[in-house]
Design a protein around this motif. Sequence first.
Motif, PDB file in Angstrom:
ATOM      1  N   ALA A  17       0.836  -1.210   0.000  1.00  0.00           N
ATOM      2  CA  ALA A  17       0.000   0.000   0.000  1.00  0.00           C
ATOM      3  C   ALA A  17       0.870   1.259   0.000  1.00  0.00           C
ATOM      4  CB  ALA A  17      -0.940  -0.003   1.193  1.00  0.00           C
ATOM      5  N   LEU A  18       1.921   1.275   0.810  1.00  0.00           N
ATOM      6  CA  LEU A  18       2.836   2.428   0.843  1.00  0.00           C
ATOM      7  C   LEU A  18       3.537   2.623  -0.503  1.00  0.00           C
ATOM      8  CD1 LEU A  18       4.479   2.061   4.360  1.00  0.00           C
ATOM      9  CD2 LEU A  18       2.945   3.871   3.587  1.00  0.00           C
ATOM     10  N   GLN A  19       3.943   1.524  -1.112  1.00  0.00           N
ATOM     11  CA  GLN A  19       4.609   1.607  -2.402  1.00  0.00           C
ATOM     12  C   GLN A  19       3.660   2.150  -3.464  1.00  0.00           C
ATOM     13  OE1 GLN A  19       5.968  -2.137  -3.973  1.00  0.00           O
ATOM     14  NE2 GLN A  19       7.426  -1.162  -5.332  1.00  0.00           N
ATOM     15  N   MET A  20       2.415   1.662  -3.469  1.00  0.00           N
ATOM     16  CA  MET A  20       1.432   2.129  -4.451  1.00  0.00           C
ATOM     17  C   MET A  20       1.104   3.608  -4.238  1.00  0.00           C
ATOM     18  SD  MET A  20      -0.994  -1.256  -4.592  1.00  0.00           S
ATOM     19  CE  MET A  20      -2.194  -0.562  -5.716  1.00  0.00           C
ATOM     20  N   ALA A  21       0.955   4.018  -2.991  1.00  0.00           N
ATOM     21  CA  ALA A  21       0.680   5.432  -2.690  1.00  0.00           C
ATOM     22  C   ALA A  21       1.839   6.312  -3.125  1.00  0.00           C
ATOM     23  CB  ALA A  21       0.397   5.607  -1.203  1.00  0.00           C
ATOM     24  N   SER A  22       3.053   5.848  -2.898  1.00  0.00           N
ATOM     25  CA  SER A  22       4.241   6.610  -3.290  1.00  0.00           C
ATOM     26  C   SER A  22       4.300   6.765  -4.810  1.00  0.00           C
ATOM     27  CB  SER A  22       5.496   5.894  -2.781  1.00  0.00           C
ATOM     28  OG  SER A  22       6.656   6.543  -3.210  1.00  0.00           O
ATOM     29  N   TYR A  45       8.051  19.154  -3.025  1.00  0.00           N
ATOM     30  CA  TYR A  45       7.849  17.715  -3.181  1.00  0.00           C
ATOM     31  C   TYR A  45       9.218  17.050  -3.284  1.00  0.00           C
ATOM     32  CZ  TYR A  45       6.627  13.266  -5.314  1.00  0.00           C
ATOM     33  OH  TYR A  45       6.502  11.945  -5.575  1.00  0.00           O
ATOM     34  N   ARG A  46       9.397  15.993  -2.541  1.00  0.00           N
ATOM     35  CA  ARG A  46      10.679  15.303  -2.490  1.00  0.00           C
ATOM     36  C   ARG A  46      10.440  13.810  -2.675  1.00  0.00           C
ATOM     37  NH1 ARG A  46      13.570  15.662   3.159  1.00  0.00           N
ATOM     38  NH2 ARG A  46      11.731  14.489   3.676  1.00  0.00           N
ATOM     39  N   VAL A  47      11.171  13.191  -3.543  1.00  0.00           N
ATOM     40  CA  VAL A  47      11.038  11.761  -3.812  1.00  0.00           C
ATOM     41  C   VAL A  47      12.058  11.003  -2.976  1.00  0.00           C
ATOM     42  CG1 VAL A  47      11.206   9.969  -5.563  1.00  0.00           C
ATOM     43  CG2 VAL A  47      10.304  12.205  -6.169  1.00  0.00           C
ATOM     44  N   GLN A  48      11.582   9.991  -2.285  1.00  0.00           N
ATOM     45  CA  GLN A  48      12.481   9.101  -1.554  1.00  0.00           C
ATOM     46  C   GLN A  48      12.235   7.689  -2.073  1.00  0.00           C
ATOM     47  OE1 GLN A  48      11.340   9.833   2.548  1.00  0.00           O
ATOM     48  NE2 GLN A  48      13.270  10.915   2.863  1.00  0.00           N
ATOM     49  N   PRO A  49      13.277   6.960  -2.384  1.00  0.00           N
ATOM     50  CA  PRO A  49      13.070   5.594  -2.878  1.00  0.00           C
ATOM     51  C   PRO A  49      12.388   4.741  -1.816  1.00  0.00           C
ATOM     52  CG  PRO A  49      15.421   6.083  -2.641  1.00  0.00           C
ATOM     53  CD  PRO A  49      14.669   7.321  -2.286  1.00  0.00           C
TER      54      PRO A  49
END
Length: 87
Positions: A17-22, A45-49
């Motif tokens: 779920a966290l991966q899909m939301a990200s 907005y910041r992208v974190q792997p």
Amino acid sequence: MTEQQRCRVMRAAGDLALQMASQEMDKMFGGLARSSRSNSISFSYRVQPFSPRPLPGIDEERLIRVRTCTECLNHYAVFVERRLLWG
């Protein structure tokens, strides 16, 4: 399903779920400038792997046998077999 199996499934489902939301957030905001400022509103907005957490181990009793439900044909494991004494 044992408690250990349930914990493992819940961890995997939560991480999925966290991966899909990200991924969805990255689709929505990824094309925007990483930081923008206009008037009194600020947006960044910041992208974190994403890295899933390791699944908890399973330390269960030894499997005695696998049974099959005669109605639905699902297989299930039997760890402890108890016999009822009648009469």
